[in-house]
Design an enzyme around this catalytic site. Sequence first.
Site, PDB file in Angstrom:
ATOM      1  N   ARG A  30      -7.780 -26.800 -42.883  1.00  0.00           N
ATOM      2  CA  ARG A  30      -7.475 -26.951 -41.453  1.00  0.00           C
ATOM      3  C   ARG A  30      -7.518 -25.577 -40.804  1.00  0.00           C
ATOM      4  O   ARG A  30      -7.168 -24.564 -41.425  1.00  0.00           O
ATOM      5  CB  ARG A  30      -6.123 -27.610 -41.224  1.00  0.00           C
ATOM      6  CG  ARG A  30      -4.894 -26.861 -41.710  1.00  0.00           C
ATOM      7  CD  ARG A  30      -4.583 -27.096 -43.135  1.00  0.00           C
ATOM      8  NE  ARG A  30      -4.638 -28.496 -43.497  1.00  0.00           N
ATOM      9  CZ  ARG A  30      -3.638 -29.333 -43.310  1.00  0.00           C
ATOM     10  NH1 ARG A  30      -2.540 -28.922 -42.741  1.00  0.00           N
ATOM     11  NH2 ARG A  30      -3.751 -30.574 -43.673  1.00  0.00           N
ATOM     12  N   ASP A  80      -2.217 -24.898 -38.727  1.00  0.00           N
ATOM     13  CA  ASP A  80      -1.179 -25.903 -38.945  1.00  0.00           C
ATOM     14  C   ASP A  80       0.138 -25.258 -38.545  1.00  0.00           C
ATOM     15  O   ASP A  80       0.428 -24.151 -39.014  1.00  0.00           O
ATOM     16  CB  ASP A  80      -1.171 -26.254 -40.435  1.00  0.00           C
ATOM     17  CG  ASP A  80      -0.385 -27.489 -40.721  1.00  0.00           C
ATOM     18  OD1 ASP A  80      -0.974 -28.572 -40.735  1.00  0.00           O
ATOM     19  OD2 ASP A  80       0.833 -27.362 -40.895  1.00  0.00           O
ATOM     20  N   ASP A 106       4.102 -26.007 -38.586  1.00  0.00           N
ATOM     21  CA  ASP A 106       5.157 -26.916 -39.044  1.00  0.00           C
ATOM     22  C   ASP A 106       6.516 -26.408 -38.569  1.00  0.00           C
ATOM     23  O   ASP A 106       6.823 -25.218 -38.709  1.00  0.00           O
ATOM     24  CB  ASP A 106       5.191 -26.963 -40.582  1.00  0.00           C
ATOM     25  CG  ASP A 106       3.986 -27.698 -41.170  1.00  0.00           C
ATOM     26  OD1 ASP A 106       3.423 -28.556 -40.478  1.00  0.00           O
ATOM     27  OD2 ASP A 106       3.611 -27.389 -42.313  1.00  0.00           O
TER      28      ASP A 106
HETATM   29  N1  GSY Z   1      -0.722 -22.564 -49.547  1.00  0.00           N
HETATM   30  C1  GSY Z   1      -0.701 -23.568 -48.647  1.00  0.00           C
HETATM   31  N2  GSY Z   1      -0.934 -24.835 -49.062  1.00  0.00           N
HETATM   32  C2  GSY Z   1      -0.900 -25.817 -48.129  1.00  0.00           C
HETATM   33  N3  GSY Z   1      -1.079 -27.168 -48.281  1.00  0.00           N
HETATM   34  C3  GSY Z   1      -0.949 -27.717 -47.071  1.00  0.00           C
HETATM   35  S1  GSY Z   1      -1.094 -29.370 -46.776  1.00  0.00           S
HETATM   36  N4  GSY Z   1      -0.684 -26.779 -46.125  1.00  0.00           N
HETATM   37  C4  GSY Z   1      -0.517 -26.984 -44.681  1.00  0.00           C
HETATM   38  C5  GSY Z   1       0.907 -26.853 -44.263  1.00  0.00           C
HETATM   39  O1  GSY Z   1       1.561 -28.060 -44.431  1.00  0.00           O
HETATM   40  C6  GSY Z   1      -0.642 -25.563 -46.777  1.00  0.00           C
HETATM   41  C7  GSY Z   1      -0.406 -24.230 -46.354  1.00  0.00           C
HETATM   42  O2  GSY Z   1      -0.145 -23.907 -45.175  1.00  0.00           O
HETATM   43  N5  GSY Z   1      -0.449 -23.271 -47.331  1.00  0.00           N
END
Ligand code: GSY
Length: 159
Positions: free
Chosen positions: A93, A96, A98
């Site tokens: 993505r 993101d 959160d």
């Molecule tokens: N290292 C890492 N792994 C992730 N897996 C997701 S889904 N995300 C998106 C955040 O939920 C990430 C992230 O930001 N960093």
Amino acid sequence: MNNYVYLSLGTNMGEREALLHEAVQMLNKKTEINVERVSSIYETDPVGYADQPPFLNIALKANTSFTPHEMLKVCLEIENTLGRKREIRWGPRTIDLDILMYNHDNIKSDSLIIPHPRMNERAFVLIPLEEIDAAIEIPETGLHYVQGREGVKLWKTAD
Ligand SMILES: Nc1nc2nc(S)n(CCO)c2c(=O)[nH]1
């Protein structure tokens, strides 16, 4: 603005560093949000869906007059503006955002759960968070320190 909010930002597509800076600027441009602390940038192994490029992650603390749901709306707006495509649910993505914590509130609605339900098991969240607020208590665990640090390395120190 007597509320504080902690966010985790992540990106693993495109101009990752520029996207993080742009997202922070877009938050700060809102009169209802004042970004107070931004962590260093960390390069982190993907969690959840491993077959994708590494992420850059930061954490930030802001003061805000927005409600948690208004904060969520702003985060989604910024994700859309910066071109987030939700092809694969856990896939790559552009950006993101959160919401991790909002004051000491506990919120469980169909669109928003605060504290973030997976933050306790995510070193890519907890290590940047600990950097900006060493005293923070990790919800549900009562811990003030991060246990596992694997898969997270400093990529660029905070300005
Ligand atoms: N290292 C890492 N792994 C992730 N897996 C997701 S889904 N995300 C998106 C955040 O939920 C990430 C992230 O930001 N960093």
